[in-house]
Scaffold this active site. Structure first.
Site, PDB file in Angstrom:
ATOM      1  CE1 TYR A  53      -3.073  -3.037   0.333  1.00 14.39           C
ATOM      2  CE2 TYR A  53      -3.375  -2.546   2.646  1.00 14.39           C
ATOM      3  CZ  TYR A  53      -3.655  -3.328   1.540  1.00 14.39           C
ATOM      4  OH  TYR A  53      -4.530  -4.386   1.656  1.00 14.39           O
ATOM      5  CB  SER A 234     -13.663  -5.301  -0.662  1.00 12.60           C
ATOM      6  OG  SER A 234     -12.409  -4.853  -1.106  1.00 12.60           O
ATOM      7  CG  LEU A 236     -19.052  -0.526   2.474  1.00 10.86           C
ATOM      8  CD1 LEU A 236     -18.838   0.969   2.693  1.00 10.86           C
ATOM      9  CD2 LEU A 236     -20.512  -0.891   2.706  1.00 10.86           C
ATOM     10  N   GLY A 237     -17.756  -3.625  -1.169  1.00 10.35           N
ATOM     11  CA  GLY A 237     -17.503  -3.825  -2.603  1.00 10.35           C
ATOM     12  C   GLY A 237     -16.981  -2.558  -3.252  1.00 10.35           C
ATOM     13  CG  PHE A 238     -13.736  -1.910  -4.948  1.00 10.57           C
ATOM     14  CD1 PHE A 238     -12.994  -2.514  -3.944  1.00 10.57           C
ATOM     15  CD2 PHE A 238     -13.443  -2.227  -6.277  1.00 10.57           C
ATOM     16  CE1 PHE A 238     -11.989  -3.432  -4.256  1.00 10.57           C
ATOM     17  CE2 PHE A 238     -12.445  -3.143  -6.592  1.00 10.57           C
ATOM     18  CZ  PHE A 238     -11.726  -3.746  -5.582  1.00 10.57           C
ATOM     19  N   GLY A 239     -17.141   0.353  -2.163  1.00 12.29           N
ATOM     20  CA  GLY A 239     -18.049   1.502  -1.988  1.00 12.29           C
ATOM     21  C   GLY A 239     -19.343   1.362  -2.778  1.00 12.29           C
ATOM     22  CG  LEU A 241     -22.557  -3.626  -1.550  1.00 13.78           C
ATOM     23  CD1 LEU A 241     -21.823  -4.644  -0.677  1.00 13.78           C
ATOM     24  CD2 LEU A 241     -23.971  -4.131  -1.888  1.00 13.78           C
ATOM     25  N   GLY A 243     -24.516   2.463  -2.815  1.00 11.16           N
ATOM     26  CA  GLY A 243     -25.497   2.876  -3.824  1.00 11.16           C
ATOM     27  C   GLY A 243     -25.074   4.106  -4.610  1.00 11.16           C
ATOM     28  CE  LYS A 244     -18.798   6.048  -3.149  1.00  8.93           C
ATOM     29  NZ  LYS A 244     -17.970   6.743  -2.168  1.00  8.93           N
TER      30      LYS A 244
END
Ligand SMILES: NC(=O)c1ccc[n+]([C@@H]2O[C@H](COP(=O)([O-])OP(=O)(O)OC[C@H]3O[C@@H](n4cnc5c(N)ncnc54)[C@H](OP(=O)(O)O)[C@@H]3O)[C@@H](O)[C@H]2O)c1
Length: 346
Positions: A53, A234, A236-239, A241, A243-244
């Site tokens: 990272y 992950s 949120l599945g890279f964010g 989930l 919904g954005k």
């Protein structure tokens, strides 16, 4: 905050673990400091990093995240309050030639160098949990489906464990874990430890979220029966989930807007499933991201959910997910969506 025991150790880690991989690229050092200060004040005692990272991995930013954490630990003088996890990169000649030529087999030479370099960047004498970031052998990880049987030569599990054991004995690492692993990998490491009295893995860090529950098929049982819990990455599945990204939105500065090649959670089936999960959350007055995290937090085979955040608002909401208990009705509806569109993003 809630705590669970890390594997068969005597260490209690917070169920919310602070992911760090955006620091040094998407997030500045000051932002990372603010995230660590806030998380610690909320009872989060577990931070996950890696030599790789920040992401996306590049020669210029290699090791940045560990460096930032090291500076924070030094500035705050609180090393004893943090359970610190890091990782050695696996092989990747084509995409990480900057890390030991990309030939990062888990042999003694590479393990010695990776641990010593991480300790320097982290400005500490020890890492609590040292993980193999992805398997050295050719197998299924990072979303790869189907199995191609190939002759490949990889460092034996025994040799890897013996090298890690030396560092445990030297006090440089306390415990070991795997990441992006398969059943064969987990059981091979557990078996070798048992039969040869070598260090035992205490966790496995794999992807797990509403769009990818493949962990449940075989690995969850190992986590449960072998006291080797999941550190879910992950969540949120890279964010996605949150919904954005629905309705073709491309929010400014967000991961998939910045790096559209990160398509793991954006295929048409994943988008359909996301629409359903987001609608379900809204129907029950839940924030979609918090519902997705609460689902992960409450799995019995889980030790910690590794959250990621690029701003304080996200961080606060994600840590607060620990307080959300989903009703049976919501859980049943999640199950129904999962049956309809199972694992669209394996
Ligand atoms: N072992 C491995 O191979 C591996 C792989 C990946 C991750 N990890 C670990 O797991 C950690 C978390 O992974 P991840 O970052 O992929 O997790 P994630 O939860 O799937 O995605 C986090 C990203 O989603 C967005 N986000 C977070 N909370 C949000 C909210 N409440 N509302 C809207 N958007 C939100 C943010 O990105 P934007 O602001 O850019 O949208 C954030 O950086 C990493 O830091 C790392 O420590 C390990």
């Amino acid at each position: 905050m809630e705590y669970r025991t890390l594997g068969n150790t005597d260490i209690d880690v917070s169920v919310i673990c602070l992911g760090t991989m955006t620091w040094g690229q998407q997030n500045t050092r000051d932002e990372a400091f603010a995230q660590m200060d806030y998380a610690l004040a909320q009872g989060v005692n577990f931070f996950d990093s890696a030599e790789l990272y920040s992401i996306p991995p590049k020669a210029e930013t290699y090791g940045n995240t560990e460096t930032i954490i090291g500076e924070w630990l030094k500035a705050r003088g609180n090393r004893d309050q943090i359970i610190l996890a890091s990782k050695i990169a696996g092989p990747g000649e084509d995409w990480i030639p900057h890390i030991r030529g990309g030939k990062t087999q888990f042999n003694k030479t590479n393990i010695d160098k990776a641990i010593n370099d991480s300790l320097k960047r982290l400005q500490t004498n020890y890492i609590d949990l040292y993980q193999l970031h992805w398997p050295e052998r050719k197998t299924n990880f990072f979303g790869r489906l189907g199995y191609t049987a190939t002759e490949d030569h990889f460092t034996t599990v025994i040799e890897t464990l013996e090298s890690l054991q030396e560092h445990i004995e030297a006090g440089k690492i306390r415990h070991i874990g795997l990441s992006n692993e398969t059943l064969w990998g987990m059981m091979s490491f557990l078996k070798a430890a048992y039969e040869l009295n070598l260090p035992r893995i205490v966790s496995v860090q794999n992807p797990y979220n509403l769009l990818n529950r493949t962990y449940e098929v075989g690995l969850a049982e190992i986590s449960w029966r072998e006291q080797c819990g999941l550190l879910a990455y992950s969540p949120l599945g890279f964010g996605v989930l949150s919904g954005k990204y629905l309705n073709n939105q491309q929010p400014a500065g967000a991961r998939i807007s910045l790096w559209p090649d990160y398509t793991r959670y954006s295929n048409p089936q994943a988008t359909s499933a996301t629409e359903k999960y987001v609608a379900l959350a809204r129907e029950h007055d839940h924030d979609p991201a918090q519902m997705a995290l609460a689902f992960v937090n409450t799995r019995p085979f889980l030790t910690s959910t590794i959250i990621g955040a690029t701003n304080m608002e996200q961080l606060k909401a994600n840590i607060k997910s620990i307080e959300l208990m989903l009703s049976d009705e919501v859980l049943d509806e999640i199950e129904a969506i999962h049956q309809l569109i199972p694992n669209p993003s394996p």
